[in-house]
Design a protein around this motif. Structure first.
Motif, short mmCIF file in Angstrom:
data_model
loop_
_atom_site.label_atom_id
_atom_site.label_comp_id
_atom_site.label_asym_id
_atom_site.label_seq_id
_atom_site.Cartn_x
_atom_site.Cartn_y
_atom_site.Cartn_z
N LEU A 1 6.14 -0.06 -6.84
CA LEU A 1 7.49 0.34 -6.48
C LEU A 1 8.30 0.63 -7.74
CD1 LEU A 1 9.61 0.90 -4.31
CD2 LEU A 1 10.25 -1.52 -4.46
N ALA A 2 8.15 -0.19 -8.76
CA ALA A 2 8.88 0.04 -10.01
C ALA A 2 8.54 1.40 -10.60
CB ALA A 2 8.57 -1.08 -11.01
N GLN A 3 7.27 1.76 -10.59
CA GLN A 3 6.88 3.07 -11.12
C GLN A 3 7.55 4.20 -10.33
OE1 GLN A 3 2.61 3.64 -11.77
NE2 GLN A 3 2.43 1.42 -11.58
N ALA A 4 7.53 4.07 -9.01
CA ALA A 4 8.12 5.12 -8.17
C ALA A 4 9.62 5.21 -8.38
CB ALA A 4 7.81 4.85 -6.69
N VAL A 5 10.30 4.08 -8.43
CA VAL A 5 11.75 4.09 -8.59
C VAL A 5 12.12 4.57 -10.00
CG1 VAL A 5 13.86 2.71 -8.52
CG2 VAL A 5 12.06 2.31 -6.84
N TYR A 6 11.32 4.23 -10.99
CA TYR A 6 11.60 4.72 -12.34
C TYR A 6 11.53 6.24 -12.37
CZ TYR A 6 11.44 5.57 -17.27
OH TYR A 6 11.71 6.06 -18.53
N VAL A 7 10.56 6.82 -11.70
CA VAL A 7 10.45 8.28 -11.64
C VAL A 7 11.65 8.87 -10.89
CG1 VAL A 7 9.10 10.18 -10.65
CG2 VAL A 7 7.95 8.35 -11.90
N ILE B 1 0.84 -1.20 0.00
CA ILE B 1 0.00 0.00 0.00
C ILE B 1 0.88 1.25 0.00
CG2 ILE B 1 -1.72 1.31 1.31
CD1 ILE B 1 -2.84 -1.21 -0.03
N THR B 2 1.97 1.21 0.72
CA THR B 2 2.88 2.36 0.75
C THR B 2 3.52 2.57 -0.62
OG1 THR B 2 3.32 1.90 3.09
CG2 THR B 2 4.83 3.39 1.97
N ALA B 3 3.89 1.48 -1.29
CA ALA B 3 4.45 1.61 -2.64
C ALA B 3 3.43 2.24 -3.58
CB ALA B 3 4.89 0.24 -3.17
N ALA B 4 2.17 1.84 -3.46
CA ALA B 4 1.12 2.44 -4.28
C ALA B 4 0.97 3.93 -3.96
CB ALA B 4 -0.20 1.71 -4.08
N GLY B 5 1.01 4.27 -2.69
CA GLY B 5 0.89 5.66 -2.27
C GLY B 5 2.00 6.54 -2.82
N VAL B 6 3.23 6.05 -2.76
CA VAL B 6 4.34 6.86 -3.25
C VAL B 6 4.30 6.96 -4.78
CG1 VAL B 6 6.18 5.10 -3.42
CG2 VAL B 6 6.76 7.44 -2.83
N ALA B 7 3.87 5.90 -5.46
CA ALA B 7 3.74 5.97 -6.92
C ALA B 7 2.70 7.02 -7.30
CB ALA B 7 3.36 4.61 -7.49
N CYS B 8 1.61 7.07 -6.57
CA CYS B 8 0.58 8.08 -6.83
C CYS B 8 1.10 9.49 -6.55
CB CYS B 8 -0.67 7.80 -5.99
SG CYS B 8 -1.56 6.33 -6.51
N ALA B 9 1.80 9.65 -5.44
CA ALA B 9 2.36 10.97 -5.11
C ALA B 9 3.32 11.44 -6.21
CB ALA B 9 3.07 10.93 -3.76
N PHE B 10 4.21 10.55 -6.63
CA PHE B 10 5.17 10.91 -7.67
C PHE B 10 4.46 11.21 -8.99
CE2 PHE B 10 9.22 8.66 -5.87
CZ PHE B 10 9.19 9.50 -4.78
N SER B 11 3.43 10.43 -9.32
CA SER B 11 2.68 10.68 -10.56
C SER B 11 2.01 12.04 -10.54
CB SER B 11 1.62 9.59 -10.78
OG SER B 11 2.24 8.37 -11.07
N ALA B 12 1.70 12.52 -9.35
CA ALA B 12 1.09 13.85 -9.20
C ALA B 12 2.14 14.95 -9.09
CB ALA B 12 0.19 13.86 -7.97
N GLY B 13 3.42 14.59 -9.18
CA GLY B 13 4.48 15.58 -9.14
C GLY B 13 4.95 15.93 -7.74
N ASP B 14 4.53 15.16 -6.75
CA ASP B 14 4.92 15.43 -5.36
C ASP B 14 6.17 14.63 -5.02
OD1 ASP B 14 5.21 15.74 -2.65
OD2 ASP B 14 3.28 14.88 -2.11
N TYR B 15 7.32 15.29 -5.05
CA TYR B 15 8.58 14.64 -4.72
C TYR B 15 9.20 15.17 -3.44
CZ TYR B 15 8.03 13.89 -9.71
OH TYR B 15 7.52 13.58 -10.93
N SER B 16 8.58 16.16 -2.83
CA SER B 16 9.25 16.80 -1.71
C SER B 16 8.41 16.92 -0.44
CB SER B 16 9.75 18.18 -2.12
OG SER B 16 8.66 18.98 -2.54
N SER B 17 7.17 16.49 -0.47
CA SER B 17 6.37 16.61 0.75
C SER B 17 6.89 15.63 1.81
CB SER B 17 4.90 16.31 0.47
OG SER B 17 4.70 14.92 0.28
N ALA B 18 6.52 15.89 3.03
CA ALA B 18 6.92 15.00 4.12
C ALA B 18 6.40 13.58 3.89
CB ALA B 18 6.41 15.54 5.46
N PHE B 19 5.18 13.48 3.36
CA PHE B 19 4.62 12.15 3.09
C PHE B 19 5.41 11.42 2.02
CE2 PHE B 19 0.53 13.88 4.84
CZ PHE B 19 0.47 13.02 5.92
N ALA B 20 5.68 12.08 0.90
CA ALA B 20 6.41 11.43 -0.19
C ALA B 20 7.78 10.94 0.30
CB ALA B 20 6.57 12.38 -1.37
#
Length: 132
Positions: free
Chosen positions: A54-60, A7-26
């Motif tokens: 996770l692959a999506q997030a790490v690719y970004v 679930i955390t991997a899905a959350g970070v992939a969604c955050a990154f897809s939305a352009g959020d790379y610097s929030s405390a959550f991301a």
């Protein structure tokens, strides 16, 4: 409660897809994934789902975005696409069955095959959603 790496991997992939790379959550989520997801090391519950996101997030992240998020991290401890790919691609290729599918999950070969193929083709930039 319990930690939930998929679930955390899905959350970070969604955050990154939305352009959020610097929030405390991301930052918290990607650090958690880096520490708690042993990708490419054998089967675990929900690993297709977990590896897919996770692959999506790490690719970004590419080669330098993790270091930008965590400037004090040692270079050798940074989560990068090349390090992920160098572990995940051989793992996926080795776990492919002779008929070309991926099985062993609770959902069936179509899901396992779709997630594996998506991970393997990320850097081809076929779909706009996966472009950096």
């Amino acid at each position: 409660g319990q930690s939930r790496p998929p679930i955390t991997a899905a959350g970070v992939a969604c955050a990154f897809s939305a352009g959020d790379y610097s929030s405390a959550f991301a930052k918290k989520w990607i650090a958690f994934c880096h520490k708690n997801i042993p990708y490419g090391r054998g089967r675990m519950p929900h690993d297709e789902y977990q590896n897919y996101y996770l692959a999506q997030a790490v690719y970004v992240l590419g080669e330098d975005r993790y270091k930008a998020m965590f400037p004090t991290a040692a270079d050798s401890d940074c989560l990068t696409w090349s390090r992920f790919r160098d572990v995940m691609h051989p793992y996926l290729k080795a776990s492919q069955t002779t008929d070309g599918s991926w099985t062993g999950n609770y959902v069936g070969p179509v899901f396992g095959t779709a997630t594996a193929l998506t991970i393997l083709q990320l850097e081809n930039n076929t779909l706009p959603i996966y472009m950096r």
